[in-house]
Scaffold this motif. Structure first.
Motif, PDB file in Angstrom:
ATOM      1  N   LEU A 145      36.387  38.394  40.746  1.00 32.53           N
ATOM      2  CA  LEU A 145      35.922  39.775  40.965  1.00 32.53           C
ATOM      3  C   LEU A 145      36.302  40.621  42.182  1.00 32.53           C
ATOM      4  O   LEU A 145      36.384  41.593  42.205  1.00 32.53           O
ATOM      5  CB  LEU A 145      34.255  39.489  40.688  1.00 32.53           C
ATOM      6  CG  LEU A 145      33.664  39.528  39.422  1.00 32.53           C
ATOM      7  CD1 LEU A 145      32.103  39.304  39.350  1.00 32.53           C
ATOM      8  CD2 LEU A 145      34.070  40.571  38.404  1.00 32.53           C
ATOM      9  N   ASP A 146      36.456  39.595  43.357  1.00 31.43           N
ATOM     10  CA  ASP A 146      36.920  40.166  44.369  1.00 31.43           C
ATOM     11  C   ASP A 146      38.551  40.778  43.961  1.00 31.43           C
ATOM     12  O   ASP A 146      38.896  41.921  44.656  1.00 31.43           O
ATOM     13  CB  ASP A 146      37.263  39.044  45.457  1.00 31.43           C
ATOM     14  CG  ASP A 146      36.024  38.901  46.591  1.00 31.43           C
ATOM     15  OD1 ASP A 146      35.459  40.017  46.562  1.00 31.43           O
ATOM     16  OD2 ASP A 146      35.895  37.858  47.115  1.00 31.43           O
ATOM     17  N   ILE A 147      39.149  39.983  43.517  1.00 31.10           N
ATOM     18  CA  ILE A 147      40.695  40.387  43.133  1.00 31.10           C
ATOM     19  C   ILE A 147      40.612  41.879  42.368  1.00 31.10           C
ATOM     20  O   ILE A 147      41.680  42.439  42.590  1.00 31.10           O
ATOM     21  CB  ILE A 147      41.166  39.156  42.268  1.00 31.10           C
ATOM     22  CG1 ILE A 147      41.771  38.005  43.330  1.00 31.10           C
ATOM     23  CG2 ILE A 147      42.649  39.647  41.668  1.00 31.10           C
ATOM     24  CD1 ILE A 147      42.266  36.932  42.602  1.00 31.10           C
ATOM     25  N   VAL A 148      39.785  41.718  41.202  1.00 33.75           N
ATOM     26  CA  VAL A 148      39.593  43.138  40.705  1.00 33.75           C
ATOM     27  C   VAL A 148      38.709  44.167  41.252  1.00 33.75           C
ATOM     28  O   VAL A 148      38.593  45.253  40.743  1.00 33.75           O
ATOM     29  CB  VAL A 148      39.309  42.757  39.133  1.00 33.75           C
ATOM     30  CG1 VAL A 148      40.419  41.847  38.482  1.00 33.75           C
ATOM     31  CG2 VAL A 148      37.862  42.467  38.928  1.00 33.75           C
ATOM     32  N   GLY A 149      38.049  43.888  42.378  1.00 29.37           N
ATOM     33  CA  GLY A 149      37.537  44.857  43.130  1.00 29.37           C
ATOM     34  C   GLY A 149      36.267  45.216  42.655  1.00 29.37           C
ATOM     35  O   GLY A 149      35.629  46.264  42.785  1.00 29.37           O
ATOM     36  N   LEU A 150      35.660  44.223  42.164  1.00 27.33           N
ATOM     37  CA  LEU A 150      34.411  44.283  41.349  1.00 27.33           C
ATOM     38  C   LEU A 150      33.311  43.414  41.747  1.00 27.33           C
ATOM     39  O   LEU A 150      32.292  43.154  40.963  1.00 27.33           O
ATOM     40  CB  LEU A 150      34.437  44.653  39.795  1.00 27.33           C
ATOM     41  CG  LEU A 150      35.242  45.656  39.445  1.00 27.33           C
ATOM     42  CD1 LEU A 150      35.403  45.680  37.862  1.00 27.33           C
ATOM     43  CD2 LEU A 150      34.143  46.948  39.646  1.00 27.33           C
TER      44      LEU A 150
END
Ligand code: ADP
Ligand code: MG
Length: 264
Positions: A145-150
């Motif tokens: 979720l960090d990688i996709v900004g969420l």
């Protein structure tokens, strides 16, 4: 060729080899003797008009669709089949599910579970199929979720997210088990235009991660920037394949040029 690409390939798995694959629905040949080799860690964009067999091809890579003829291998392993002697035997459901762990799939319409929070969408399958413990799944979900900004949306419901956010969650979900291959079937075509780039940006990040990406899209700018190779399909056949610059700037076939003139 850039150093980045060499490095990525040395470390990557996810070589896809498609050999003589045909698939008919009734009397209609959706795939007609398709052969294609995709390098580990490479990014391939598949172009072609509606009905040309793009989705069917992606689905056969995952054995969501059984082929009538030919075979598909990922890192040498036959997908959906096992070679015994000189004959291929179809695998049992459980073995097919095990193979699918290596292949992530992202659909046009996100397909999130509407009755689950974002976090539960990510951790449900890996826990249910005992591939990760609950704590490992939650930790992995947080990273993705960090990688996709969420990460801040972990407890949100899908219906409260924009289409672009839902698709980014779907990508994170497909990455939970570190697949060697990620298949994207028109991942931005259901999105409002202003939401397309946030999803393409996430896919661009993956392009440097060593996972083999196969992306059906009409986003030619994205293909130009990110794809190592571009495949053009028409009427169930591969009309041509080459580097993105070769196919997009200098297509050999008239059919490809006509298609590009329409979508550019
Ligand atoms: P594309 O993704 O390029 O638009 P598809 O792979 O979805 O094309 O479809 C290729 C052809 O196969 C189309 O003519 C489509 O109608 C047909 N087709 C695909 N899936 C099925 C199915 N499950 N049953 C019958 N026909 C199908
Ligand atoms: Mg399709």
């Amino acid at each position: 060729m850039s150093e980045a690409i060499d490095y990525r390939r040395q470390n990557a798995t996810g070589a896809i080899s498609i050999t003589g694959v045909s698939k008919s629905f009734g009397r209609h040949k959706a795939l007609d003797n398709v052969s294609l080799t995709l390098e580990p860690g490479s990014v391939t964009v598949i172009l072609g008009p509606s009905g040309s067999g793009k989705s069917t091809l992606l689905r056969t890579i995952n054995h969501l669709e059984r082929v009538d003829e030919g075979f598909i291998r990922i890192d040498g392993e036959y997908i959906g089949y096992q070679l015994r002697g000189d004959k291929l035997y179809e695998l049992k459901e459980k073995a097919i599910l095990r193979q699918r762990i290596n292949v992530g799939y992202v659909f046009q319409n996100f397909n999130l579970f509407p009755h689950m929070t974002v976090l539960n969408n990510l951790i449900e399958a890996p826990i249910a199929h005992r591939q990760l413990s609950k704590s490992a799944a939650i930790a992995r979900a947080g990273e993705l979720l960090d990688i996709v900004g969420l990460r801040h949306k972990a407890q949100a419901w899908p219906r409260h997210l924009s289409g672009g956010q839902q698709q980014r969650v779907a990508i994170a979900r497909a990455l939970m088990l570190n697949p060697r291959v990620m298949l994207f079937d028109e991942p931005t075509s259901a999105l409002d235009p202003e939401l397309v780039s946030e999803v393409l940006d996430v896919i661009k990040k993956l392009a440097r991660s060593g996972t083999t990406l196969v992306i059906v899209t009409h986003e030619i700018g994205f293909a130009r920037e990110v794809a190592d190779s571009v495949v053009f399909m028409d009427e169930g056949k591969i009309v041509e394949q080459g580097s993105s610059s070769q196919v997009l700037n200098n297509a050999r076939h008239e059919r490809t040029r006509r298609f590009l003139a329409r979508v550019l």
